[in-house]
Design a protein around this motif. Structure first.
Motif, PDB file in Angstrom:
ATOM      1  N   GLU A   9     -10.068   2.026  -0.774  1.00 45.54           N
ATOM      2  CA  GLU A   9     -10.153   2.105   0.683  1.00 45.54           C
ATOM      3  C   GLU A   9      -8.826   2.511   1.303  1.00 45.54           C
ATOM      4  O   GLU A   9      -8.788   3.116   2.355  1.00 45.54           O
ATOM      5  N   ASP A  10      -7.720   2.142   0.641  1.00 47.54           N
ATOM      6  CA  ASP A  10      -6.407   2.422   1.205  1.00 47.54           C
ATOM      7  C   ASP A  10      -5.390   2.508   0.075  1.00 47.54           C
ATOM      8  O   ASP A  10      -5.369   1.650  -0.811  1.00 47.54           O
ATOM      9  N   ILE A  11      -4.570   3.551   0.091  1.00 51.04           N
ATOM     10  CA  ILE A  11      -3.477   3.693  -0.872  1.00 51.04           C
ATOM     11  C   ILE A  11      -2.212   3.991  -0.086  1.00 51.04           C
ATOM     12  O   ILE A  11      -2.181   4.902   0.737  1.00 51.04           O
ATOM     13  N   THR A  12      -1.166   3.192  -0.315  1.00 52.96           N
ATOM     14  CA  THR A  12       0.101   3.357   0.387  1.00 52.96           C
ATOM     15  C   THR A  12       1.213   3.558  -0.630  1.00 52.96           C
ATOM     16  O   THR A  12       1.322   2.788  -1.590  1.00 52.96           O
ATOM     17  N   LEU A  13       2.017   4.593  -0.441  1.00 56.91           N
ATOM     18  CA  LEU A  13       3.169   4.834  -1.291  1.00 56.91           C
ATOM     19  C   LEU A  13       4.418   4.553  -0.465  1.00 56.91           C
ATOM     20  O   LEU A  13       4.550   5.036   0.653  1.00 56.91           O
ATOM     21  N   LYS A  14       5.332   3.759  -1.007  1.00 56.77           N
ATOM     22  CA  LYS A  14       6.579   3.424  -0.321  1.00 56.77           C
ATOM     23  C   LYS A  14       7.737   3.774  -1.247  1.00 56.77           C
ATOM     24  O   LYS A  14       7.731   3.403  -2.423  1.00 56.77           O
ATOM     25  N   ALA A  15       8.712   4.480  -0.720  1.00 56.91           N
ATOM     26  CA  ALA A  15       9.912   4.820  -1.478  1.00 56.91           C
ATOM     27  C   ALA A  15      11.098   4.097  -0.863  1.00 56.91           C
ATOM     28  O   ALA A  15      11.227   4.022   0.356  1.00 56.91           O
ATOM     29  N   SER A  16      11.952   3.534  -1.711  1.00 58.58           N
ATOM     30  CA  SER A  16      13.133   2.843  -1.200  1.00 58.58           C
ATOM     31  C   SER A  16      14.335   3.160  -2.081  1.00 58.58           C
ATOM     32  O   SER A  16      14.206   3.423  -3.269  1.00 58.58           O
ATOM     33  N   LYS A  17      15.484   3.138  -1.473  1.00 59.32           N
ATOM     34  CA  LYS A  17      16.736   3.443  -2.161  1.00 59.32           C
ATOM     35  C   LYS A  17      17.665   2.264  -1.976  1.00 59.32           C
ATOM     36  O   LYS A  17      17.867   1.795  -0.859  1.00 59.32           O
ATOM     37  N   GLY A  18      18.228   1.774  -3.033  1.00 54.44           N
ATOM     38  CA  GLY A  18      19.173   0.676  -2.933  1.00 54.44           C
ATOM     39  C   GLY A  18      20.451   1.107  -2.225  1.00 54.44           C
ATOM     40  O   GLY A  18      20.786   2.285  -2.177  1.00 54.44           O
ATOM     41  N   THR A  19      21.140   0.160  -1.643  1.00 48.84           N
ATOM     42  CA  THR A  19      22.401   0.454  -0.969  1.00 48.84           C
ATOM     43  C   THR A  19      23.496  -0.475  -1.481  1.00 48.84           C
ATOM     44  O   THR A  19      23.224  -1.538  -2.041  1.00 48.84           O
ATOM     45  N   THR A  37      15.475   6.379  -6.805  1.00 50.87           N
ATOM     46  CA  THR A  37      14.596   5.905  -5.733  1.00 50.87           C
ATOM     47  C   THR A  37      13.468   5.099  -6.374  1.00 50.87           C
ATOM     48  O   THR A  37      12.865   5.527  -7.357  1.00 50.87           O
ATOM     49  N   GLN A  38      13.208   3.924  -5.827  1.00 51.04           N
ATOM     50  CA  GLN A  38      12.136   3.073  -6.336  1.00 51.04           C
ATOM     51  C   GLN A  38      10.843   3.375  -5.574  1.00 51.04           C
ATOM     52  O   GLN A  38      10.849   3.488  -4.359  1.00 51.04           O
ATOM     53  N   ILE A  39       9.766   3.513  -6.302  1.00 51.39           N
ATOM     54  CA  ILE A  39       8.455   3.798  -5.723  1.00 51.39           C
ATOM     55  C   ILE A  39       7.580   2.564  -5.885  1.00 51.39           C
ATOM     56  O   ILE A  39       7.538   1.968  -6.954  1.00 51.39           O
ATOM     57  N   SER A  40       6.903   2.174  -4.819  1.00 48.45           N
ATOM     58  CA  SER A  40       5.890   1.130  -4.925  1.00 48.45           C
ATOM     59  C   SER A  40       4.602   1.659  -4.306  1.00 48.45           C
ATOM     60  O   SER A  40       4.630   2.396  -3.321  1.00 48.45           O
ATOM     61  N   ILE A  41       3.496   1.314  -4.923  1.00 46.32           N
ATOM     62  CA  ILE A  41       2.192   1.788  -4.480  1.00 46.32           C
ATOM     63  C   ILE A  41       1.288   0.573  -4.284  1.00 46.32           C
ATOM     64  O   ILE A  41       1.186  -0.272  -5.169  1.00 46.32           O
ATOM     65  N   SER A  42       0.656   0.498  -3.125  1.00 47.16           N
ATOM     66  CA  SER A  42      -0.321  -0.551  -2.834  1.00 47.16           C
ATOM     67  C   SER A  42      -1.700   0.098  -2.776  1.00 47.16           C
ATOM     68  O   SER A  42      -1.876   1.114  -2.105  1.00 47.16           O
ATOM     69  N   ILE A  43      -2.638  -0.488  -3.481  1.00 47.66           N
ATOM     70  CA  ILE A  43      -4.009   0.017  -3.488  1.00 47.66           C
ATOM     71  C   ILE A  43      -4.939  -1.114  -3.096  1.00 47.66           C
ATOM     72  O   ILE A  43      -4.852  -2.214  -3.645  1.00 47.66           O
ATOM     73  N   LYS A  44      -5.826  -0.835  -2.135  1.00 48.86           N
ATOM     74  CA  LYS A  44      -6.873  -1.779  -1.754  1.00 48.86           C
ATOM     75  C   LYS A  44      -8.209  -1.093  -1.991  1.00 48.86           C
ATOM     76  O   LYS A  44      -8.386   0.062  -1.625  1.00 48.86           O
ATOM     77  N   GLY A  45      -9.129  -1.812  -2.615  1.00 51.29           N
ATOM     78  CA  GLY A  45     -10.408  -1.201  -2.915  1.00 51.29           C
ATOM     79  C   GLY A  45     -11.544  -2.197  -2.841  1.00 51.29           C
ATOM     80  O   GLY A  45     -11.338  -3.405  -2.735  1.00 51.29           O
ATOM     81  N   LEU A  46     -12.755  -1.670  -2.888  1.00 53.05           N
ATOM     82  CA  LEU A  46     -13.952  -2.506  -2.906  1.00 53.05           C
ATOM     83  C   LEU A  46     -14.146  -3.071  -4.297  1.00 53.05           C
ATOM     84  O   LEU A  46     -13.921  -2.391  -5.300  1.00 53.05           O
ATOM     85  N   LEU A  47     -14.558  -4.305  -4.351  1.00 51.06           N
ATOM     86  CA  LEU A  47     -14.798  -4.971  -5.621  1.00 51.06           C
ATOM     87  C   LEU A  47     -16.164  -4.548  -6.128  1.00 51.06           C
ATOM     88  O   LEU A  47     -17.194  -5.015  -5.656  1.00 51.06           O
ATOM     89  N   THR A  48     -16.171  -3.607  -7.045  1.00 51.71           N
ATOM     90  CA  THR A  48     -17.420  -3.098  -7.613  1.00 51.71           C
ATOM     91  C   THR A  48     -17.326  -3.148  -9.123  1.00 51.71           C
ATOM     92  O   THR A  48     -16.246  -3.120  -9.700  1.00 51.71           O
ATOM     93  N   TYR A  49     -18.439  -3.206  -9.749  1.00 45.36           N
ATOM     94  CA  TYR A  49     -18.500  -3.148 -11.205  1.00 45.36           C
ATOM     95  C   TYR A  49     -19.381  -1.960 -11.543  1.00 45.36           C
ATOM     96  O   TYR A  49     -20.604  -2.074 -11.615  1.00 45.36           O
TER      97      TYR A  49
END
Length: 127
Positions: A9-19, A37-49
């Motif tokens: 339902e939703d995918i978010t990519l976040k990039a961050s750089k240390g200082t 650069t550090q990448i983090s990805i958040s995924i939200k989805g429907l619970l289906t089998y």
């Protein structure tokens, strides 16, 4: 080979750089840390089998849990389908996994991925 995420339902990519903070006679401030650069990805989805045939081409909640539980690193690709849009590729690990089941409506899952090494960025090209 990349596996598609089914029922996302939703995918978010976040990039961050240390200082690095510095302090000298002329003042204080921050500079880039010089790390990847550090990448983090958040995924939200429907619970289906999904049925067995769909499991081979779609990754769902159970697959993300198994990936996290194994502690393995997998190469992933995050992109849209538009020609010329950015595409990020690199190795990732699953840091956390959560399942929710409301009293009414569809259940869902969320998963947090983190880069295990440097990601590369390219462009979606016509096939």
């Amino acid at each position: 080979t990349y596996i598609l995420v089914g029922c996302a339902e939703d995918i978010t990519l976040k990039a961050s750089k240390g200082t690095t903070e510095y302090s000298c006679r002329s003042g204080t401030g921050k500079l880039p840390a010089g790390t990847d650069t550090q990448i983090s990805i958040s995924i939200k989805g429907l619970l289906t089998y999904p049925p067995t045939a769909a499991q081979a081409v779609n990754m769902g909640a159970v697959d993300f849990f198994d990936w996290m539980d194994s502690g393995s690193i997998k190469n992933i690709k995050i992109f849209s389908e538009g020609i010329g849009d950015p595409v990020w590729t690199g190795p990732a690990i699953v840091e956390s996994f959560e399942v929710s089941g409301p009293q009414s409506g569809s259940g869902g899952y969320s998963v947090e991925l983190s880069s295990a090494a440097k990601f590369t960025r390219g462009l979606v090209v016509a096939v």
